[in-house]
Design an enzyme around this catalytic site. Structure first.
Site, PDB file in Angstrom:
ATOM      1  N   ASP A  53       7.858 -22.213  14.637  1.00 43.17           N
ATOM      2  CA  ASP A  53       8.943 -22.637  15.543  1.00 43.17           C
ATOM      3  C   ASP A  53       8.515 -22.466  16.996  1.00 43.17           C
ATOM      4  O   ASP A  53       8.713 -23.360  17.828  1.00 43.17           O
ATOM      5  CB  ASP A  53      10.209 -21.795  15.303  1.00 43.17           C
ATOM      6  CG  ASP A  53      11.007 -22.281  14.101  1.00 43.17           C
ATOM      7  OD1 ASP A  53      10.636 -23.321  13.522  1.00 43.17           O
ATOM      8  OD2 ASP A  53      12.006 -21.610  13.747  1.00 43.17           O
TER       9      ASP A  53
ATOM     10  N   GLU B  63       5.297 -28.289  11.668  1.00 47.91           N
ATOM     11  CA  GLU B  63       4.342 -28.371  10.546  1.00 47.91           C
ATOM     12  C   GLU B  63       2.903 -28.228  11.049  1.00 47.91           C
ATOM     13  O   GLU B  63       2.082 -27.559  10.422  1.00 47.91           O
ATOM     14  CB  GLU B  63       4.510 -29.693   9.788  1.00 47.91           C
ATOM     15  CG  GLU B  63       5.876 -29.873   9.112  1.00 47.91           C
ATOM     16  CD  GLU B  63       6.175 -28.794   8.095  1.00 47.91           C
ATOM     17  OE1 GLU B  63       5.241 -28.316   7.440  1.00 47.91           O
ATOM     18  OE2 GLU B  63       7.363 -28.417   7.957  1.00 47.91           O
TER      19      GLU B  63
HETATM   20 ZN   LIG Z   1       7.837 -24.038   8.216  1.00 47.03          ZN
END
Ligand SMILES: [Zn+2]
Length: 411
Positions: free
Chosen positions: A357, A276
């Site tokens: 990621d 996030e």
């Molecule tokens: Zn995401």
């Protein structure tokens, strides 16, 4: 001619949606006996079988919903009910911006009532059957009433303002209206986390302890200042779990569902938070907002062009000239065009997911915590592990688990 074109566009979207749904169903059924080799370690056989059943059940409900909405749209546009309703409104309330906005608002509310039976079935039958539903009937209906009150308090005045701008600013109304809507959206991005979301959920700061220390250390390490990590009582409605990022500047906060905290271990939660923070650090949110603003500008320009064209009104049984009517028709029809742009929007969104990621893996110095978190999320949410590629292009804003694991393995 125009009516036939609109009809063709509506039917083309309907056919494409059913076809994609069918492709996906066949793809899932073909993989139903055993999970694909690369995913064997993620779900045990029983959970995998349940995820297949869940995917197929949702697909069936989707197909009913798609056909229901298509039929409803055709009836609303071509039965003459809209010009009839508009006429009654104008006769009783006059042609002021307030009266015309009231017509748009009431039409919107009536159309959303048509969603209630399927929404209710989804929550209390489908989600219930697979053990996800935790909402009570009372909570569900209260949510709907709160949504309606919010629409009345925020959406109705915005409609009035847009129609007033048409009166005040003449030919350039669409530019002013775009500015007003954009300002309203930005205000909502700032205010919604503080004022609107608490109407539906309780947010509490993450309690002191090793998890909080770990997450604050991560915030420090990534220089994510003014961070606030909040826990949301998502379990009040559903056992599905999630995490998201909301707000702007000083108001920004990271929200973890209480269900997520129950499912993941600490390093996995840290990896989710790092993902996030990645979205934030890579400036994904302002970029998406900027693209949405540009799209909105194009939309308003198109709306203003259509609002000047008599044929646009006549095709649907209206007398030409009232921007409110053009706005309503435009709103009803926009989806049949934007649907075809969803693969593009999803492609863009996925790029950002891969980037977030990669950011998380780099920040954690290892990809395994994030992979572990993603596997558990897919398992607990009974996600479809084998969507058809065409289906996922149209409907998935996030890459599938396998795609994300492969990308993490390469980075
Ligand atoms: Zn995401």
């Amino acid at each position: 001619m125009i009516a036939a074109l609109a009809c063709a566009l509506i039917l083309a979207k309907w056919a494409a949606q059913l076809w994609l749904g069918r492709l996906n169903q066949q793809h899932v059924e073909a993989n139903a006996s055993a999970p694909p080799e690369a995913l064997k370690h993620i779900m045990d056989g029983q959970t995998y079988a349940k995820s297949v059943q869940y995917t197929l059940a949702k697909g069936r409900l989707d197909r009913i919903s798609i056909t229901w909405h298509t039929a409803l749209l055709l009836v609303v546009l071509f039965s003459g009910v809209l010009p009839w309703g508009y006429h009654i409104f104008i006769q009783r309330l006059g042609e002021s911006a307030w009266a015309q906005a009231a017509f748009l608002f009431v039409t919107g509310v009536v159309l959303s009532l048509a969603d209630l039976p399927l929404d209710w079935y989804e929550q209390f039958r489908l989600e219930e059957r697979f053990g996800f539903n935790t909402a009570t009937q009372k909570l569900w209906w209260t949510d709907r009433l709160k949504g309606l009150a919010l629409a009345l308090a925020l959406g109705y005045p915005l409609l009035v303002l847009v129609l007033k701008l048409v009166e005040w600013t003449g030919d350039w109304w669409w530019l002013c209206a775009w500015g007003a809507v954009l300002g309203f959206q930005l205000l909502m991005v700032v205010l919604a986390p503080a004022l609107i979301m608490p109407l539906f959920n309780k947010f509490t700061p993450l309690p002191e302890g090793s998890l909080r220390d770990r997450l604050l250390a991560l915030a420090e390490r990534t220089r994510f200042r003014a961070a606030s990590v909040q826990v949301m009582d998502g379990s009040k409605r559903s056992r599905h779990s999630n995490a998201f990022f909301t707000g702007f500047g000083r108001f920004r906060k990271i929200v973890l569902f209480d269900t997520l905290i129950g499912q993941l271990v600490e390093p996995e939660l840290e990896a989710v938070l790092a993902h996030e923070i990645g979205h934030f650090k890579l400036k994904h949110i302002p970029k998406i907002l900027a693209a949405a603003a540009l799209g909105g500008l194009g939309g308003f320009w198109l709306l203003a062009s259509l609002a000047r064209a008599p044929w646009f009104y006549r095709a649907f049984g209206f007398a030409p000239g009232k921007v409110a009517v053009a706005l309503l028709l435009f709103g009803l029809l926009a989806g049949v065009v934007t649907f075809w742009l969803s693969p593009l929007a999803n492609w863009w969104s996925r790029r950002y997911e891969y980037q977030a990621d990669a950011f998380a893996a780099k920040t954690m110095n290892e990809p395994h915590s994030l992979t572990g978190a993603l596997r558990k999320l897919n398992e607990k949410n009974l996600s479809n592990l084998t969507p058809h590629p065409a289906y996922s292009r149209f409907y998935y804003s996030h890459p599938t688990l396998l795609e994300r694991e492969e990308a993490l393995g390469r980075s």
